[in-house]
Design an enzyme around this catalytic site. Structure first.
Site, mmCIF file in Angstrom:
data_model
loop_
_atom_site.group_PDB
_atom_site.id
_atom_site.type_symbol
_atom_site.label_atom_id
_atom_site.label_comp_id
_atom_site.label_asym_id
_atom_site.label_seq_id
_atom_site.Cartn_x
_atom_site.Cartn_y
_atom_site.Cartn_z
ATOM 1 N N HIS A 146 52.494 66.184 83.013
ATOM 2 C CA HIS A 146 51.573 65.672 84.021
ATOM 3 C C HIS A 146 52.302 64.767 85.029
ATOM 4 C CE1 HIS A 146 47.680 66.600 81.778
ATOM 5 N NE2 HIS A 146 48.630 66.948 80.928
ATOM 6 N N HIS A 210 47.654 61.751 75.185
ATOM 7 C CA HIS A 210 48.673 61.267 76.114
ATOM 8 C C HIS A 210 48.664 59.733 76.102
ATOM 9 C CE1 HIS A 210 50.049 65.020 78.064
ATOM 10 N NE2 HIS A 210 48.844 65.458 77.689
ATOM 11 N N ASN A 234 51.525 65.791 69.840
ATOM 12 C CA ASN A 234 52.160 65.927 71.148
ATOM 13 C C ASN A 234 51.675 64.859 72.113
ATOM 14 O OD1 ASN A 234 51.790 69.221 70.287
ATOM 15 N ND2 ASN A 234 53.803 68.430 70.751
ATOM 16 N N ARG A 242 55.027 51.610 58.753
ATOM 17 C CA ARG A 242 54.434 50.296 59.023
ATOM 18 C C ARG A 242 53.598 50.286 60.305
ATOM 19 N NH1 ARG A 242 59.559 48.297 56.953
ATOM 20 N NH2 ARG A 242 59.187 47.271 54.939
ATOM 21 N N HIS A 266 55.537 73.379 69.712
ATOM 22 C CA HIS A 266 54.976 72.051 69.950
ATOM 23 C C HIS A 266 55.093 71.129 68.737
ATOM 24 C CE1 HIS A 266 53.284 73.776 73.621
ATOM 25 N NE2 HIS A 266 52.991 72.546 73.996
ATOM 26 N N ASP A 290 46.146 75.448 74.554
ATOM 27 C CA ASP A 290 46.784 74.720 75.652
ATOM 28 C C ASP A 290 47.478 75.716 76.587
ATOM 29 O OD1 ASP A 290 47.382 72.370 77.063
ATOM 30 O OD2 ASP A 290 49.307 72.114 76.058
ATOM 31 N N GLY A 330 52.579 73.066 78.527
ATOM 32 C CA GLY A 330 51.556 73.931 77.983
ATOM 33 C C GLY A 330 52.168 74.995 77.095
#
Length: 410
Positions: A146, A210, A234, A242, A266, A290, A330
């Site tokens: 993106h 994201h 992803n 932790r 992916h 996707d 994608g």
């Protein structure tokens, strides 16, 4: 439309198999399942079309909650109902009868345009079940393919527009069944828990993705009503012993659903196997593609925001990358291939792999009229061979044959 009796295949109803059973459909809806032996001696109405499938599997049509493109086009090319139909048609040969065209981070004008046309696309009943906005409210640190310069926090006007769109899409329904939805992928950093709650109460399905958030930040948004995570593993903060982060929160929160891209690129299959065993609660993991425009197109490259995306052969299926040759952009995955991958690489039974493409995504999207074979549900169907390759599909009872060796009318 005449009544159809489909029989001769193993019937998977979205939960389990029925052996030697049939399916009676009329006017785009399922009348009932005809259990083994119950059709003997029965006289069907004289206009009943009896179709002997002669083997294979008859299942609910596949549902894909995240589809950027197909049939040679991307939703970002210029959102319109016709373009959404092209995407749906590109995926139908691979068993998908319902999908959410997905808009990747773009300008405000393009995003508004996609929201404006979504309800009309759903109403046309050509395989479009809503809209998925993946951006612009993402974290630049987890931008993936993106454009970071277009990313920003959620504002009050955004919430108003999303709720209005969800309401408009939601009016395209029959009776009490929900037939369309709006999904928005938002980074936890770009939205407050109160804003999540407002969207969820307004009928918007919020998916966290994201995002570089902590476990605690993710859990706050899930508790506020965020329903899922976008492509688990992803473009998100990873699990640590932790600091469980977003991956850990998604697996730990019982109400959260998660899409996975099962293409061998992916996510490593071992990680997906662990996640499938670890996921607790009512929420499940389910398949998404996707997919980009190349699915169903026969092409090897396309343009995204002025950048060339190329297909690289290899592995279980080809992968799509930016010009750097490394950044995934994608996938080139279709839903039938994801099911086969799940059985071959993720230790999934045929039943569970099919659930992850049918009843599970339907539950996540709250699409109550599909995803299972039951009376009064949509006759959205896929006929598969025993290796889960697609032979035919039906959308609201309208059949289309994809098997060159099968010429009977559907």
């Amino acid at each position: 439309m005449s009544i159809q009796l489909l029989h001769g295949a193993r019937l998977f109803d979205g939960h389990r198999f029925h052996e030697q059973s049939g399916l009676l459909i009329e006017n785009g809806k399922i009348i009932r399942l005809v259990e083994a032996g119950n059709d003997q001696g029965q006289s069907w109405p004289e206009n009943t079309q009896i179709i002997d499938l002669q083997g294979g599997i008859l299942a609910p049509g596949f549902i894909d909650a995240q589809v950027n493109g197909g049939g040679g086009v991307m939703l970002n090319d210029g959102p319109s109902a016709e373009l959404m139909f092209t995407i749906a048609a590109g995926h139908r040969p691979y068993g998908t009868t319902s999908l959410l065209p997905t808009l990747i981070t773009d300008t405000g004008a393009v995003t508004a345009n996609a929201m404006a046309v979504a309800a009309d696309a759903v109403a046309a009943d050509k395989g479009v079940a809503g809209l998925h906005l993946e951006g612009p409210h993402l974290a630049p640190t987890k931008k993936g393919a993106h454009l970071a310069e277009l990313m920003r926090p959620v504002a009050a006007d955004d919430i108003k527009a999303m709720i209005a769109t969800a309401e408009k899409i939601g009016t395209q329904k029959t009776g009490t069944e929900k037939t369309g939805c709006l999904v928005v992928t938002i980074a936890a950093e770009q939205i407050t828990p109160d804003q999540v709650r407002e969207l969820a109460e307004g009928g918007v399905i919020v998916s966290i993705g994201h995002s570089d958030c902590s476990y605690e930040e993710a859990m706050q948004r899930f508790d506020a009503g965020a329903r899922g995570v976008t492509h688990l593993f992803n473009a998100m903060s990873q699990f640590g012993h932790r600091a469980p982060n977003l991956v850990g929160a998604a697996l730990d929160h019982p109400a959260v659903w998660g899409g996975i891209i099962a293409d061998g690129h992916h996510v490593e299959p071992a990680a997906l196997r662990v996640a499938l065993r670890a996921k607790r609660g009512e929420g499940r993991l389910f398949f998404v593609t996707d997919a980009m425009s190349l699915v169903g197109s026969g092409r090897d490259t396309f343009q995204l925001n002025g950048r060339t995306i190329q297909r690289i052969e290899g592995g279980y299926c080809p992968k799509l990358v930016l010009e750097d040759g490394k950044t995934l952009a994608g996938s080139d995955l279709d839903m039938a291939s994801a099911i086969r991958y799940g059985m071959a690489k993720l230790d999934l039974s045929t039943e569970e792999a099919l659930r992850m493409a049918t009843s599970y995504p339907a539950a996540f999207l709250k699409l109550t009229d599909r995803g299972v074979l039951a009376p009064n549900k949509r006759a959205d169907l896929v006929w598969l061979d025993d290796q889960c390759h697609v032979k035919a599909t039906w959308i609201a009872g309208q059949g289309q044959n994809f098997d060159q060796n099968q010429d009977q009318a559907l």
